[in-house]
Design a protein around this motif. Sequence first.
Motif, PDB file in Angstrom:
ATOM      1  N   GLU A 146       0.860  -1.181   0.000  1.00 60.15           N
ATOM      2  CA  GLU A 146       0.000   0.000   0.000  1.00 60.15           C
ATOM      3  C   GLU A 146       0.901   1.237   0.000  1.00 60.15           C
ATOM      4  OE1 GLU A 146      -3.643   1.727   2.764  1.00 60.15           O
ATOM      5  OE2 GLU A 146      -2.164   0.404   3.686  1.00 60.15           O
ATOM      6  N   ARG A 147       0.536   2.230  -0.781  1.00 61.40           N
ATOM      7  CA  ARG A 147       1.330   3.466  -0.807  1.00 61.40           C
ATOM      8  C   ARG A 147       1.205   4.195   0.537  1.00 61.40           C
ATOM      9  NH1 ARG A 147      -0.266   7.278  -5.447  1.00 61.40           N
ATOM     10  NH2 ARG A 147      -2.168   7.230  -4.210  1.00 61.40           N
ATOM     11  N   ALA A 148       2.258   4.873   0.943  1.00 58.34           N
ATOM     12  CA  ALA A 148       2.245   5.595   2.217  1.00 58.34           C
ATOM     13  C   ALA A 148       1.163   6.672   2.227  1.00 58.34           C
ATOM     14  CB  ALA A 148       3.616   6.207   2.498  1.00 58.34           C
ATOM     15  N   VAL A 149       0.952   7.358   1.100  1.00 62.47           N
ATOM     16  CA  VAL A 149      -0.081   8.403   1.065  1.00 62.47           C
ATOM     17  C   VAL A 149      -1.470   7.809   1.265  1.00 62.47           C
ATOM     18  CG1 VAL A 149       1.251  10.072  -0.295  1.00 62.47           C
ATOM     19  CG2 VAL A 149      -0.191   8.394  -1.469  1.00 62.47           C
ATOM     20  N   ASP A 150      -1.691   6.613   0.725  1.00 58.50           N
ATOM     21  CA  ASP A 150      -2.995   5.965   0.896  1.00 58.50           C
ATOM     22  C   ASP A 150      -3.179   5.466   2.325  1.00 58.50           C
ATOM     23  OD1 ASP A 150      -3.590   6.415  -1.804  1.00 58.50           O
ATOM     24  OD2 ASP A 150      -2.688   4.508  -2.398  1.00 58.50           O
ATOM     25  N   ALA A 151      -2.129   4.890   2.879  1.00 60.29           N
ATOM     26  CA  ALA A 151      -2.192   4.432   4.271  1.00 60.29           C
ATOM     27  C   ALA A 151      -2.432   5.616   5.198  1.00 60.29           C
ATOM     28  CB  ALA A 151      -0.910   3.702   4.651  1.00 60.29           C
ATOM     29  N   GLN A 152      -1.742   6.725   4.961  1.00 59.32           N
ATOM     30  CA  GLN A 152      -1.919   7.904   5.802  1.00 59.32           C
ATOM     31  C   GLN A 152      -3.348   8.423   5.721  1.00 59.32           C
ATOM     32  OE1 GLN A 152      -0.242  11.789   4.706  1.00 59.32           O
ATOM     33  NE2 GLN A 152       0.709  11.820   6.760  1.00 59.32           N
TER      34      GLN A 152
END
Length: 144
Positions: A58-64
Amino acid sequence: KAVETAELIGGAIGIEPEIHPGMGENDRSATGFIPPERFEAAADAFFAKPDRSWNGWERAVDAQSRIVAATARALNGGAADSPVLMIGHGAVGTLLKCHVAGRPISRIEDQPGGGGNVYAFEHDARRLLGDWRPIETFAGAPHD
């Protein structure tokens, strides 16, 4: 580990922890388990390019985004003057801290020493009140 920790602390202070699924660690199922000696480099890559997936993670921006939304839902359910203890995995705390502090996603914001740390932020304003501190020395959030 986060759920077990929440249950231990909750039991000690007489509350039942609430589990919010959106607060889970970043999805790393594409790679499965990565041995500790290789995991740190993978985590560095995850934080270094937050808008790109590392090996299917999962991309960090999506997780955030997911974590921030879950935090808002959790905090909106409580009284603004009541302290809330949120227990989660390292990347969850780091991504939330970056958002609350208004800083870009970066591993620089990660907890020192590999775990067992805490920080505080203001409930309503979502303002960071201090940096990571070992849980053993945390005496509470500063008050204005």
